[in-house]
Enzyme design. Structure first.
Site, mmCIF file in Angstrom:
data_model
loop_
_atom_site.group_PDB
_atom_site.id
_atom_site.type_symbol
_atom_site.label_atom_id
_atom_site.label_comp_id
_atom_site.label_asym_id
_atom_site.label_seq_id
_atom_site.Cartn_x
_atom_site.Cartn_y
_atom_site.Cartn_z
ATOM 1 N N GLY A 13 0.825 -1.202 0.000
ATOM 2 C CA GLY A 13 0.000 0.000 0.000
ATOM 3 C C GLY A 13 0.862 1.256 0.000
ATOM 4 O O GLY A 13 2.083 1.186 -0.221
ATOM 5 N N LEU A 14 0.215 2.384 0.263
ATOM 6 C CA LEU A 14 0.954 3.661 0.301
ATOM 7 C C LEU A 14 1.576 3.771 1.682
ATOM 8 O O LEU A 14 1.042 4.415 2.586
ATOM 9 C CB LEU A 14 0.004 4.819 0.005
ATOM 10 N N HIS A 15 2.715 3.119 1.844
ATOM 11 C CA HIS A 15 3.289 2.864 3.153
ATOM 12 C C HIS A 15 4.794 2.686 2.974
ATOM 13 O O HIS A 15 5.246 2.308 1.902
ATOM 14 C CB HIS A 15 2.636 1.589 3.706
ATOM 15 N N ALA A 16 5.565 2.941 4.002
ATOM 16 C CA ALA A 16 7.011 2.686 4.005
ATOM 17 C C ALA A 16 7.705 3.329 2.801
ATOM 18 O O ALA A 16 7.510 4.508 2.543
ATOM 19 C CB ALA A 16 7.288 1.191 4.107
ATOM 20 N N PRO A 18 7.462 3.169 -0.608
ATOM 21 C CA PRO A 18 6.654 3.876 -1.620
ATOM 22 C C PRO A 18 6.111 5.208 -1.088
ATOM 23 O O PRO A 18 6.058 6.198 -1.819
ATOM 24 C CB PRO A 18 5.516 2.886 -1.909
#
Lengths: 93, 158
Positions: A13-16, A18
């Site tokens: 997901g849009l996490h870490a 990315p």
């Protein structure tokens, strides 16, 4: 003002990584860019890590990107590219 | 737990024993161990080494210093059997290498079992959403007891 809906490709997901690449990329343009879940009008700054983390967008979900400024289209192109790249193909941030 | 954490989740996620208001170490990895030990001492962590490895591996990937004076080290690891959150506060701040260069003063740790990806993202996004509000951060800075921290969090996620 430019706007587009983009699907999140990275598996986490849009996490870490990315997410940090996304925030960093947003900061490279003069345009003011905001992000919200595709089904929400609750726009938050794309250049803020805590704001991007607050979206909690999972892989396969869609987000709305809104940009305002001279290089708005270029900013959206670059950000769409980040969100469309699987994490293992993302170059080092 | 759905896509958001709710008031009723606070007592289980972050009971008073997971909150320490005395100053933590101001070096990043020592501070992460300090937060982890709150959860270890509360009996939430089955394997301290595995949890620490997972937390440090996550920091290697990219910092969990999210800016605005906030650090949220986190990991998904089977070293815990249920979602657990810890909190501490640093007067001086801890250098988390945040993009906005602000030292982290409000420090949360999130540990969630490996299969708990949904819980993990729900907790992380709920906390981040709450902490974007200045009044929530002010309440956390002003809290004098673990109970006051819990109250601030309950109000913030409501």
């Amino acid at each position: 003002m430019s706007e587009r809906i983009v699907e999140i490709v990275p598996e986490a997901g849009l996490h870490a990584r990315p997410a940090s690449k996304f925030v960093e990329t947003a900061g490279e343009y003069d345009a003011t860019v905001e992000i919200a879940r595709a089904d929400s009008d609750d726009l938050v700054p794309a250049g803020s890590m805590i704001a991007v983390t607050s979206i909690g967008a999972r892989s396969g979900e869609k987000v709305r990107l809104v940009a305002e400024g001279d290089d708005a289209e270029a900013a959206l192109d670059a950000l769409e590219q980040v969100l469309s790249t699987p994490e293992d193909e993302l170059e080092e941030a | 737990m759905s896509t958001n954490i709710e008031k009723d989740d606070i007592d289980d996620l972050i009971p008073e024993s997971h909150i320490a208001l005395d100053d933590p170490p101001n070096e990043k990895s020592a501070c992460i161990e300090y937060l982890l030990d709150l959860l270890v001492d509360a009996g939430r962590v089955d394997d301290r080494e595995a949890a620490l490895d997972a937390l440090l591996a996550r920091e290697e990937e990219t910092t969990t210093g999210v800016g605005m004076g906030i650090g949220i080290p986190h990991a998904q690891t089977d070293a815990v059997s249920r979602p657990s959150v810890a909190f501490t506060r640093s007067d001086e701040g801890v250098d988390f290498g945040s993009m906005d260069d602000e030292p982290a003063k409000l420090l949360f740790m999130i540990l969630v079992p490996k299969e708990g990806a949904e819980d993990h993202l729900a907790i992380l996004s709920s906390l981040s959403r709450a902490l974007m509000h200045e009044e929530v951060r002010d309440d956390l800075y002003a809290a004098e007891t673990p109970a006051a921290v819990q109250a601030a969090l309950r109000e913030a996620v409501a």
